[in-house]
Each structure stands twice: as C-alpha cells, then as structure tokens.
Design an enzyme around this catalytic site. Structure first.
Site, PDB file in Angstrom:
ATOM      1  N   LEU A  33       0.821  -1.215   0.000  1.00 24.97           N
ATOM      2  CA  LEU A  33       0.000   0.000   0.000  1.00 24.97           C
ATOM      3  C   LEU A  33       0.855   1.265   0.000  1.00 24.97           C
ATOM      4  O   LEU A  33       1.863   1.362   0.694  1.00 24.97           O
ATOM      5  CB  LEU A  33      -0.942  -0.004   1.217  1.00 24.97           C
ATOM      6  CG  LEU A  33      -1.881  -1.205   1.321  1.00 24.97           C
ATOM      7  CD1 LEU A  33      -2.827  -1.047   2.510  1.00 24.97           C
ATOM      8  CD2 LEU A  33      -2.672  -1.423   0.033  1.00 24.97           C
ATOM      9  N   HIS A  37      -3.287   4.210  -2.406  1.00 31.22           N
ATOM     10  CA  HIS A  37      -4.219   3.371  -1.639  1.00 31.22           C
ATOM     11  C   HIS A  37      -4.750   4.127  -0.422  1.00 31.22           C
ATOM     12  O   HIS A  37      -5.920   4.001  -0.060  1.00 31.22           O
ATOM     13  CB  HIS A  37      -3.511   2.106  -1.131  1.00 31.22           C
ATOM     14  CG  HIS A  37      -3.114   1.156  -2.212  1.00 31.22           C
ATOM     15  ND1 HIS A  37      -1.807   0.880  -2.520  1.00 31.22           N
ATOM     16  CD2 HIS A  37      -3.871   0.408  -3.050  1.00 31.22           C
ATOM     17  CE1 HIS A  37      -1.775  -0.007  -3.498  1.00 31.22           C
ATOM     18  NE2 HIS A  37      -2.999  -0.300  -3.842  1.00 31.22           N
ATOM     19  N   GLN A  64      -4.658 -13.353 -11.723  1.00 24.53           N
ATOM     20  CA  GLN A  64      -4.638 -12.216 -12.648  1.00 24.53           C
ATOM     21  C   GLN A  64      -3.227 -11.944 -13.172  1.00 24.53           C
ATOM     22  O   GLN A  64      -2.991 -10.972 -13.879  1.00 24.53           O
ATOM     23  CB  GLN A  64      -5.269 -10.965 -12.028  1.00 24.53           C
ATOM     24  CG  GLN A  64      -4.469 -10.316 -10.906  1.00 24.53           C
ATOM     25  CD  GLN A  64      -5.224  -9.134 -10.296  1.00 24.53           C
ATOM     26  OE1 GLN A  64      -6.193  -9.322  -9.562  1.00 24.53           O
ATOM     27  NE2 GLN A  64      -4.815  -7.907 -10.611  1.00 24.53           N
ATOM     28  N   ASP A 153      -6.264   2.837 -12.918  1.00 24.68           N
ATOM     29  CA  ASP A 153      -6.483   1.650 -13.749  1.00 24.68           C
ATOM     30  C   ASP A 153      -7.768   1.844 -14.539  1.00 24.68           C
ATOM     31  O   ASP A 153      -8.818   1.283 -14.209  1.00 24.68           O
ATOM     32  CB  ASP A 153      -6.549   0.403 -12.864  1.00 24.68           C
ATOM     33  CG  ASP A 153      -5.235   0.175 -12.141  1.00 24.68           C
ATOM     34  OD1 ASP A 153      -4.189   0.225 -12.792  1.00 24.68           O
ATOM     35  OD2 ASP A 153      -5.254  -0.015 -10.915  1.00 24.68           O
ATOM     36  N   VAL A 179      -3.162   9.671  -7.303  1.00 25.36           N
ATOM     37  CA  VAL A 179      -2.209  10.411  -6.464  1.00 25.36           C
ATOM     38  C   VAL A 179      -0.837  10.272  -7.127  1.00 25.36           C
ATOM     39  O   VAL A 179      -0.452   9.167  -7.535  1.00 25.36           O
ATOM     40  CB  VAL A 179      -2.187   9.840  -5.033  1.00 25.36           C
ATOM     41  CG1 VAL A 179      -1.200  10.605  -4.167  1.00 25.36           C
ATOM     42  CG2 VAL A 179      -3.589   9.902  -4.428  1.00 25.36           C
TER      43      VAL A 179
END
Ligand code: PAF
Length: 335
Positions: A33, A37, A64, A153, A179
């Site tokens: 993180l 996040h 994934q 994303d 950010v």
C-alpha cells in the site's frame, strides 16, 4: 481494526453489519500500500461514515498474473500495509491465502469479452478474467454497499462497472482520483521495483501523453499524434513501444481518424501507449514491465465531470500504458 485470514471469520464479523443494513465500503487491494491506496481508504472511511464499516482486502491474486516472475516479485509489505489501513480508519482487513481464496478444483471464471479485448487486456491475456473473478468472489463474501477503485487503472474500472451492471451485483462502484509523485509519476505498488534512474526515465511517459493530448485536441490526425508520441518515447535510449493506441473511452476500440476533435472529445477519446525502458529482461518481463499508465482528462467547459460516469459526456481523455520494469497505471484530470 481486526484482521482476518479466513472467509468464515470475515463473514462472521460482517453479519451484524448486514443485519443492521450498515454501509459497508470495500477497498480491494493487492497490498504494497502507498499514498494512492491511502487516498482510496480515506475516501472509503468518509463514505462509510461513523456508523458504517470499511473493509480492505489485501490479496495478491495469482490468477490475474500471466507471468510467474511478476507474481513472485510483486512487492509485499504486510506490516506496513496494516499500519496504512489502521491510519486510514479501516475496520476490517481481509488477507486470505490463495488456498483459502480458491478451491483447488476451481472451474468457474468471470470473463469480460468486449472492453478487455484491447490495451492491457490484449497485452496481458487472462488478466481481466482474473480481476473479474476475484472481485466477484469479494463482492459475494463482503456484500459491500460500495466499493472503491483507483482511476489510475482506467480499463479495469470500466470493466468492473460493466461486470457489476451485467451480473447485477448490488454494489455502487466509485472511482478515486490518482495520487502522484512530484515528478508526475502516479503512485503504483510495482514502482517499488524501479531504480531511481528508471523513475526519471518514466517521466517521458507523461510528457508524451500530454503532447498527444494537445495535438489530438488541436485536430492533428491520429497517425501523426501516435508518431510524435512514439518519437518522444523513442528519444529515451533503449525504450521500446509495446503499443500505442487512440481508442474510444467508452468502448476501448481504436480510432482511425481525428475527424472532429470537439465531437470526439465530447464522446470520449483515450490515447494509450505502452513502452519499455531498459534495465529489465524484456522477454520474461513483458507483462510485469508495464509502468506508467496515465489518463489526462480536460473538460472543455472548464468543469470537471465524473470519469466513467456512463452517460455523462467526457471530454478529452488520454491514457498511456508505459513500461519501465514494473507496472503503473494512472489517470490525471486537468481542471
Ligand atoms: O487493482 C488491483 O489492485 C487489483 O486488480 C484488484 C482490483 C485488487 C483485484 O485483484
């Protein structure tokens, strides 16, 4: 804050909140993180309010990844992750093992078949199926009223919205702003693997994107916009373009012409590019080497609108997916 490693513990803790119809806000993550996040978690805390609960999942989802070395080297910082969650006011952290999450006899996956045909979906086969499958499971386990994802994303967020729409998950999906570091690079977990030099090199991504956006907006044809962006990236020694596309922001399908930039901006347009920068073994790191996806949005009226807000007209959007030796995706909105 309580931490759970099993589905049973998580469900038992959430039962009372579901019975009271509490606001349950989920922030799915793969850990490592960072400040991006932190912003998602803080947004979740605000959304949940004092009476609601914030659930953060920390799970490096193996299905994934289609590159085993990317999975192995994906940054993991479990102690710091808990500190970040605690600091942001998270109530429950769900951090299962892959064995807890997936049955060894798993035979069902969730496939998105349209938006995932291009960009990251094309360059990382199976990636979005892995994302949709784990999120379907998390939505079923947590039964959140709301879930928050980074706009960094872009393609992932669009696919999640489609999944929720098409499979009738009763959850509101929220996008959180990107950010950035001072040099414009968006925060990304995989950036922990970048050297200082590679971080500097990655700045070209943003410059190329901004140039592409400006040229597109000025009416330059699609081919020339792409050629100029490619030339700027190519001027950084050793870079290699993975893909460079201008696509419709809603459908992710490539555009051939910049016929009427104002019209196309109103409909939503995305410019996507992917580049590799030296310092990595490209053959084995092709997937993990994605670094620096970015999306720049300018609303022609001077007002901002919610990106991916369905019917809302999005002005010009620029997305760049760029490789340096690790992965990062991002969205930036210009007022
Ligand atoms: O964006 C991520 O970190 C992951 O794709 C997600 C949404 C947590 C699913 O594993």
């Amino acid at each position: 804050m309580q931490t759970f490693s099993t589905k049973a513990q998580l469900k038992a803790a959430l039962l009372k909140h579901h019975r009271k119809h509490d606001h349950v806000v989920l922030v799915p993550t793969m850990g490592a993180l960072h400040d991006g996040h932190r912003a998602l978690l803080e947004q979740a805390r605000k959304l949940a309010g004092e009476d609601g609960v914030v659930v953060a999942s920390i799970f490096v989802n193996p299905i994934q990844f289609n590159n085993s070395s990317d999975l192995q080297t994906y940054p993991r910082t479990p102690e710091k992750d808990l500190e970040v969650c605690e600091g942001a006011g998270v109530d429950y952290v769900f951090s299962p093992s892959p064995e807890e999450m997936y049955s060894g006899e798993r035979s069902i996956t969730v496939e998105e078949s349209f938006l995932s045909a291009t960009l990251c979906g094309a360059s990382r086969p199976g990636h979005f199926s892995g994302v949709c499958t784990v999120l379907a499971k998390l939505f079923n386990l947590v039964q959140p009223t709301d879930a928050i994802f980074g706009k960094k994303d872009y393609q992932q967020l669009a696919i999640i919205r489609h999944m929720v729409r098409d499979l009738d998950f009763p959850v509101h999906i929220h996008g959180a702003e990107i950010v950035r570091h001072g040099n414009g690079l968006a925060y990304s977990s995989r950036n922990a693997r970048l050297t200082a030099e590679q971080k500097e090199q990655a700045v070209v991504i943003r410059k190329a994107m901004l140039q592409a956006r400006d040229e597109f907006r000025a009416g330059t044809d699609v081919r020339t916009v792409k050629e100029h962006a490619a030339a700027m990236i190519g001027a950084v020694p050793g870079t290699r373009i993975d893909y460079l596309e201008i696509v419709d922001a809603e459908t992710m399908q490539p555009l051939e012409e910049n016929r009427n930039p104002a019209l196309m901006a109103a409909a939503g347009t995305v410019i996507a590019l992917a580049v590799s920068i030296p310092g990595m073994s490209w053959a084995t790191d092709k997937i993990q080497a994605l670094t620096g996806s970015d999306l720049t949005l300018k609303v022609s009226t001077g007002q901002t609108v919610a990106l991916c807000a369905g019917a809302l007209a999005i002005a010009l959007a620029v997305i760049a997916l760029v490789s340096v030796s690790t992965a990062q995706r991002g969205i930036r909105r210009i007022e």
